[in-house]
Design an enzyme around this catalytic site. Structure first.
Site, PDB file in Angstrom:
ATOM      1  N   SER A  83       5.390 -30.591 -11.367  1.00  0.00           N
ATOM      2  CA  SER A  83       5.574 -29.128 -11.400  1.00  0.00           C
ATOM      3  C   SER A  83       4.436 -28.536 -12.236  1.00  0.00           C
ATOM      4  CB  SER A  83       6.920 -28.778 -12.036  1.00  0.00           C
ATOM      5  OG  SER A  83       6.898 -29.104 -13.414  1.00  0.00           O
TER       6      SER A  83
ATOM      7  N   ASP B 122       4.331 -29.730  -7.107  1.00  0.00           N
ATOM      8  CA  ASP B 122       5.674 -29.283  -6.731  1.00  0.00           C
ATOM      9  C   ASP B 122       5.802 -27.777  -6.991  1.00  0.00           C
ATOM     10  OD1 ASP B 122       8.338 -29.567  -5.961  1.00  0.00           O
ATOM     11  OD2 ASP B 122       9.008 -30.078  -7.993  1.00  0.00           O
TER      12      ASP B 122
ATOM     13  N   HIS C  31      14.901 -30.255  -1.129  1.00  0.00           N
ATOM     14  CA  HIS C  31      14.760 -30.140  -2.589  1.00  0.00           C
ATOM     15  C   HIS C  31      16.144 -30.266  -3.222  1.00  0.00           C
ATOM     16  CE1 HIS C  31      10.542 -28.618  -3.258  1.00  0.00           C
ATOM     17  NE2 HIS C  31      10.606 -28.724  -1.944  1.00  0.00           N
ATOM     18  N   GLY C  32      16.149 -30.357  -4.555  1.00  0.00           N
ATOM     19  CA  GLY C  32      17.441 -30.394  -5.260  1.00  0.00           C
ATOM     20  C   GLY C  32      18.233 -31.642  -4.963  1.00  0.00           C
TER      21      GLY C  32
HETATM   22  P1  13P Z   1      16.531 -31.727  -8.777  1.00  0.00           P
HETATM   23  O1  13P Z   1      16.007 -31.474 -10.151  1.00  0.00           O
HETATM   24  O2  13P Z   1      17.791 -31.007  -8.512  1.00  0.00           O
HETATM   25  O3  13P Z   1      16.642 -33.187  -8.499  1.00  0.00           O
HETATM   26  O4  13P Z   1      15.477 -31.109  -7.755  1.00  0.00           O
HETATM   27  C1  13P Z   1      14.179 -31.623  -7.707  1.00  0.00           C
HETATM   28  C2  13P Z   1      13.303 -30.814  -6.814  1.00  0.00           C
HETATM   29  O5  13P Z   1      13.716 -30.265  -5.825  1.00  0.00           O
HETATM   30  C3  13P Z   1      11.881 -30.723  -7.178  1.00  0.00           C
HETATM   31  O6  13P Z   1      11.213 -29.799  -6.393  1.00  0.00           O
END
Ligand code: 13P
Length: 287
Positions: free
Chosen positions: A49, A84, A207-208
């Site tokens: 990120s 990211d 994502h997530g």
């Molecule tokens: P999490 O932190 O929920 O695992 O998501 C990671 C993500 O989507 C990075 O772009």
């Protein structure tokens, strides 16, 4: 050597599995993920990120560390180093720093502006042999200051972006960064199916990845998801293992305070988490 994520994601799409993107924060994180990928013969994407890039003193440091580590650890599996949720400026910084893949997150722009900027980056990435991820419909929750409300993407807008020639597309399907709240209704497979229908062969990105139940992950893969991002789960595993070590007083026994000892349980916990995810995503042995 770092590679673009294009080949590994097209293979994943065709083979009905997903490649994990694991976000890195420092040397321990990077080492744990690379060693696990090599041990399990899995392709892997290291996500950075903008906040983590800054923390590690800049994207050049990150690219130099990752490239040198691949060499020193004799990593043979395909590794992509990926920005990211990149801003427009951040994308150019990573291109210059030697990343092999970037995500331009234009989801908060009006669609015309997202299209315009993504189009420009498609051209640059093509020239450099890099992969490009685009986003439509913001991902919920907060990651390093990037806040999204968890929208479901509009399939028509997804097609507009996919048609520009991006490598992979992140479409919001009710997914959220960080832990999922108790009352989370789950992923919207209806949206995912409609997006897939609109964009055809394009590898989709979920994502997530933290905390999504295994059955939903499997269903998402069956509907065209070829890349799944995991960040928070490694952080939680690292924190828990480190806390246990300190609460057991191990940092005060002998040379237990030595950072190489202090950070070892957390590093092992990251390896375990990455292994579990690679098993679930089906990427083991696919390198
Ligand atoms: P999490 O932190 O929920 O695992 O998501 C990671 C993500 O989507 C990075 O772009």
């Amino acid at each position: 050597m770092l590679v673009s994520a294009k080949d590994m994601l097209e293979k994943a799409r065709d083979g009905k599995y997903a490649v994990g993107q694991f976000n890195i924060n420092n040397l321990e994180w990077t080492k744990a993920i690379l060693l696990t990928a090599e041990e399990l013969k899995s392709p892997v994407i290291l996500g950075v990120s903008e906040g983590a890039g800054k923390y590690m003193t800049g994207f050049k440091t990150v690219a130099a560390m990752v490239s040198a580590m691949i060499d020193e650890l004799k990593i043979t599996v395909p590794v992509a180093l990926h920005l990211d949720h990149g801003t427009y400026e951040g994308c150019y910084k990573c291109i210059e720093a030697g990343f092999s893949s970037i995500m331009f997150d234009g989801s908060h722009y009006p669609i015309e502006e997202n299209v315009e900027k993504t189009k420009e980056l498609v051209k640059v990435c093509e020239e450099k042999g890099m992969s490009l991820e685009a986003e439509v419909g913001s991902i919920g929750g907060e990651e390093d200051g990037v806040v999204g409300l968890g929208e479901c993407a509009d399939p028509k807008e997804c097609k507009m972006i996919a048609d520009l020639g991006v490598t992979m597309l992140a479409a919001g399907i009710g997914n959220i960064h960080g832990k999922y709240p108790e009352n989370w209704p789950g992923l919207s497979f209806e949206t995912l199916a409609a997006v897939k229908e609109a964009v055809g062969d394009m590898p989709l990105v979920l994502h997530g990845g933290t905390g999504i139940p295994a059955d939903m992950i499997k269903k998402a893969i069956s509907l065209g998801v070829a890349k799944i991002n995991v960040n928070t789960e490694c952080q939680l595993a690292f924190a828990e293992a480190t806390r246990k070590y300190i609460e057991a007083g191990k940092d005060q026994q002998g040379k237990g305070f030595d950072p190489r000892k202090l950070l070892a349980p957390g590093t092992e916990a990251i390896k375990e988490t990455v292994k579990e995810k690679m098993e679930l995503f089906g990427s083991i042995g696919k390198a």
